[in-house]
Design an enzyme around this catalytic site. Structure first.
Site, PDB file in Angstrom:
ATOM      1  N   GLY A 128     -47.611 -41.607   1.638  1.00 10.13           N
ATOM      2  CA  GLY A 128     -47.971 -42.014   0.284  1.00 10.13           C
ATOM      3  C   GLY A 128     -49.437 -41.781  -0.001  1.00 10.13           C
ATOM      4  O   GLY A 128     -49.818 -41.326  -1.080  1.00 10.13           O
ATOM      5  N   LEU A 153     -45.118 -44.744  -2.174  1.00  8.17           N
ATOM      6  CA  LEU A 153     -44.678 -46.037  -1.678  1.00  8.17           C
ATOM      7  C   LEU A 153     -45.652 -46.526  -0.620  1.00  8.17           C
ATOM      8  O   LEU A 153     -46.053 -45.758   0.264  1.00  8.17           O
ATOM      9  CB  LEU A 153     -43.283 -45.944  -1.061  1.00  8.17           C
ATOM     10  CG  LEU A 153     -42.066 -45.925  -1.995  1.00  8.17           C
ATOM     11  CD1 LEU A 153     -42.063 -44.684  -2.876  1.00  8.17           C
ATOM     12  CD2 LEU A 153     -40.774 -46.000  -1.173  1.00  8.17           C
ATOM     13  N   LEU A 205     -44.437 -42.109   1.697  1.00 10.05           N
ATOM     14  CA  LEU A 205     -44.653 -43.525   1.947  1.00 10.05           C
ATOM     15  C   LEU A 205     -45.616 -43.716   3.103  1.00 10.05           C
ATOM     16  O   LEU A 205     -45.747 -42.869   3.972  1.00 10.05           O
ATOM     17  CB  LEU A 205     -43.339 -44.270   2.179  1.00 10.05           C
ATOM     18  CG  LEU A 205     -42.379 -43.829   3.278  1.00 10.05           C
ATOM     19  CD1 LEU A 205     -42.763 -44.413   4.617  1.00 10.05           C
ATOM     20  CD2 LEU A 205     -40.953 -44.242   2.932  1.00 10.05           C
ATOM     21  N   SER A 206     -46.329 -44.841   3.074  1.00 13.33           N
ATOM     22  CA  SER A 206     -47.318 -45.178   4.081  1.00 13.33           C
ATOM     23  C   SER A 206     -48.406 -44.096   4.117  1.00 13.33           C
ATOM     24  O   SER A 206     -48.985 -43.780   3.091  1.00 13.33           O
ATOM     25  CB  SER A 206     -46.633 -45.381   5.433  1.00 13.33           C
ATOM     26  OG  SER A 206     -47.517 -45.949   6.374  1.00 13.33           O
ATOM     27  N   ASN A 207     -48.664 -43.502   5.281  1.00 15.93           N
ATOM     28  CA  ASN A 207     -49.639 -42.413   5.319  1.00 15.93           C
ATOM     29  C   ASN A 207     -49.207 -41.250   4.433  1.00 15.93           C
ATOM     30  O   ASN A 207     -50.049 -40.563   3.845  1.00 15.93           O
ATOM     31  CB  ASN A 207     -49.838 -41.921   6.746  1.00 15.93           C
ATOM     32  CG  ASN A 207     -50.737 -42.839   7.554  1.00 15.93           C
ATOM     33  OD1 ASN A 207     -51.355 -43.750   7.024  1.00 15.93           O
ATOM     34  ND2 ASN A 207     -50.809 -42.601   8.855  1.00 15.93           N
TER      35      ASN A 207
END
Length: 611
Positions: free
Chosen positions: A280, A301, A276-278
């Site tokens: 992801g 995500l 998720l985020s970085n």
């Protein structure tokens, strides 16, 4: 705990050749498994049972949500104590563990997961600094349905940064979970005593141990160096390679854990990538580099994903927001926005001052603060920001994250060291960086300061709008001309993802109200690009979800949102059913759940709209 050297790893395929005859293996898969020349030094192996485990370090859900795990001697925390605290902080940084959030009751769980951990330093060819890789092998590992989940830390967090997603979903299913910190993490180097972080998380002086990050020697007054920002490696451009290296490491450690059943290869072990985020963005980078067909499926995500020529790059919209958003948020339309007003019901004085600064610079023409705020708002809207993203971005501005992100990423993109960061920025320890706080940096740090006794200094003046000089300089590195601007743009271009193979199952999920990585700049252009190139990714834009599940316990903020993690768990469940139970992978995503704001009461499953 035991330790074994890389030479033992390189012998494993030979020592297990007889056992390997029972498993079909393509030659490419064998080469994938054997290629471990990226491992540096020893692999640290630890056992976690009897009051300790892989998922919560023995804390359980209540302990993870509780006060910081204590140290017997705060000045000399043990590796086990640091690990426990690092796992706790990683959970708290990603998941909503608050009393109203519903974790463990409405969705998710933290069961005991005894097992083993294998951890090492790994290096991308040509890199100055290593990254961490870690494999968790639960005692319940399902050797009949071999599963390896590979993940990368969110943000700039350390090695356990994705445990609330990948570990929480994979370990209870009997999957092994391979982590990479992707060249980020809290292995801070302190020039004051020339110390960094060893493999076990403890601090050590230069020359006394192999360190996570060891920059060139500098004055004892040079402050603090951060691996992600000051290694000179631009790790973001290699995040996909970090993920694929973690997968290689995971397979080799499974050989070590179960030598009678080796080799573990991509042909006999399904590898699921999630983040998720970085993190992801990292798994999507890996998907584009996966020419050998290593990955069996990807669930990303709220990814920080950049497609060249599509959407907007993080540095672009972060510096734009850092300059314009403080003024825009003073507009009356944000009077009821959480964290946009102080206890007195008024905007921050520095935000009002920013409107005057924009007027002085000729960037807005309004005669009144109200007119200036309206023009700043319209500037952001014209740049692609939605009202929903702007409202939630108030929380990012309130915590000064835009400036912190931009200053750090500029240094990473331009490959600067701790003493020559762009725009005059630097990091230094404050009075809060007591000896006990420094001893716990690896466990408590979230990756990019400020925080934990480390301040972001520079780029300010003594005016009412003190952060304007540094903010303008950072924005100028995107909009200006010259060698530095060209270098930064080239570095951003190097982060662009490539096309994944056509048959790879992919699911991208993003909160419709993400105010840090807005969907209009990230997931939506990425998914549109994939579809335009003949790929069929599944995509959910989840109503009322935003970027930080960990912000949901904030009073007045969580009332308006739902967490994103339960939708990620569901997508992983669907991928599992496809890979192991022959469920069809849909050509189009199922209908997006009709999520509703949680409200002031505890979260109930109906609010999530899950099937």
């Amino acid at each position: 705990m035991t330790i074994f050297h890389r030479s033992w790893l390189l012998l494993l395929p030979l020592l297990t050749a007889c056992a390997a005859q029972t498993h079909s293996s393509h030659s490419a898969g064998q080469a994938f498994m054997r290629d471990l020349d990226f491992i540096e030094g020893d692999v640290r192996v630890t056992e976690h049972r009897g009051g300790d485990d892989l998922l919560s370090a023995g804390l359980g859900l209540a302990g993870l949500a509780g006060v910081p795990a204590p140290y017997a001697d705060p000045l000399h925390p043990t590796p086990a104590e640091l690990r426990r605290r690092a796992i706790q902080n990683s959970w708290k940084g990603i998941a909503d563990l608050g009393p109203l959030g519903g974790y463990g009751r409405v969705y998710g769980a933290v069961p005991a997961a005894p097992g083993r951990e294998y951890q090492a330093f790994a290096r991308i060819p040509g890199a100055h600094a290593p990254h961490r890789v870690l494999l968790q092998v639960p005692d319940s590992f399902d050797r009949q349905r071999r599963c390896l989940v590979v993940t990368a830390s969110s943000g700039s967090r350390g090695i356990y940064g994705a445990i609330a997603l990948a570990g929480a979903w994979g370990l209870p299913r009997g999957c092994a979970v391979a982590y990479t910190d992707k060249g980020t993490g809290a292995g801070y180097f302190d020039f004051a005593d020339d110390s960094g972080v060893a493999l076990d998380g403890t601090r050590a002086k230069r020359g006394d141990a192999a360190l996570e990050f060891e920059p060139a020697a500098a004055s004892s007054h040079a402050g603090v160096a951060i691996k992600h920002l000051h290694s000179g490696d631009h790790p973001e451009a290699d995040w996909g390679r970090h993920v694929l290296q973690a997968a290689r490491f995971g397979l080799a450690m499974l050989d070590r854990a179960y030598p009678a059943e080796a080799p573990f290869t991509p042909q006999n072990t399904r590898i699921i990538a999630t983040g998720l985020s970085n993190g992801g963005g990292a798994v999507l980078q890996a998907a584009g580099l996966d020419d050998e067909g290593v990955l069996a499926g990807v669930v990303a995500l709220e990814p920080n994903v950049h497609v060249e020529g599509h959407g907007r790059a993080l540095y672009d919209y972060a510096t734009d927001a850092a300059l314009w958003l403080p003024c825009a948020l003073t507009d009356a339309r944000f009077d009821r926005t959480p964290l946009a007003r102080g206890k007195d019901g008024k905007p921050a004085a520095a935000w009002l001052a920013r409107c005057g600064s924009l007027r002085s610079l000729g960037l807005v023409t309004g005669e009144t603060p109200q007119a200036q705020a309206a023009q700043a708002y319209e500037h952001l809207r014209a740049g692609g920001w939605s009202d929903a993203a702007l409202e939630v971005a108030a929380s990012t501005q309130a915590f000064d994250l835009w400036r912190a992100i931009a200053a750090g990423y500029a240094s990473a993109y331009m490959r600067r060291g701790a003493t020559d960061m762009p725009c005059g920025f630097r990091y230094a320890a404050t009075a809060e960086a007591t000896p006990a706080a420094r001893a716990s940096w690896w466990a408590d740090g979230a990756g990019i300061p400020p925080g934990n006794g480390i301040a972001l200094l520079g780029g300010t003046d003594g005016s009412a709008d003190a952060t304007l000089p540094g903010t303008r300089c950072l924005r100028g590195l995107w909009e200006g001309t010259g060698a530095d601007v060209a270098d930064l743009h080239a570095a951003v271009a190097a982060t662009a993802v490539r096309l994944p193979r056509p048959e790879l199952p992919m699911w991208v999920l993003h909160g419709a109200q993400d105010g840090l990585l807005p969907t209009a700049f990230t997931s939506e252009p990425y998914v549109s690009w994939l579809r335009g190139q003949g790929r069929r990714p599944l995509y959910w834009k989840v109503p009322y979800a935003q970027h930080f599940d960990a912000f949901l316990p904030v009073p007045g903020f969580g009332d308006r949102h739902v967490p994103l993690l339960p939708y990620g768990y569901l997508a992983l469940d669907r991928l599992w059913s496809h890979l192991y139970e022959d469920a069809a992978w849909p050509a189009d995503a199922p209908p997006v759940p009709e999520a509703q704001p949680r409200g002031a009461a505890p979260l109930e499953r109906a609010a999530l709209g899950l099937p």
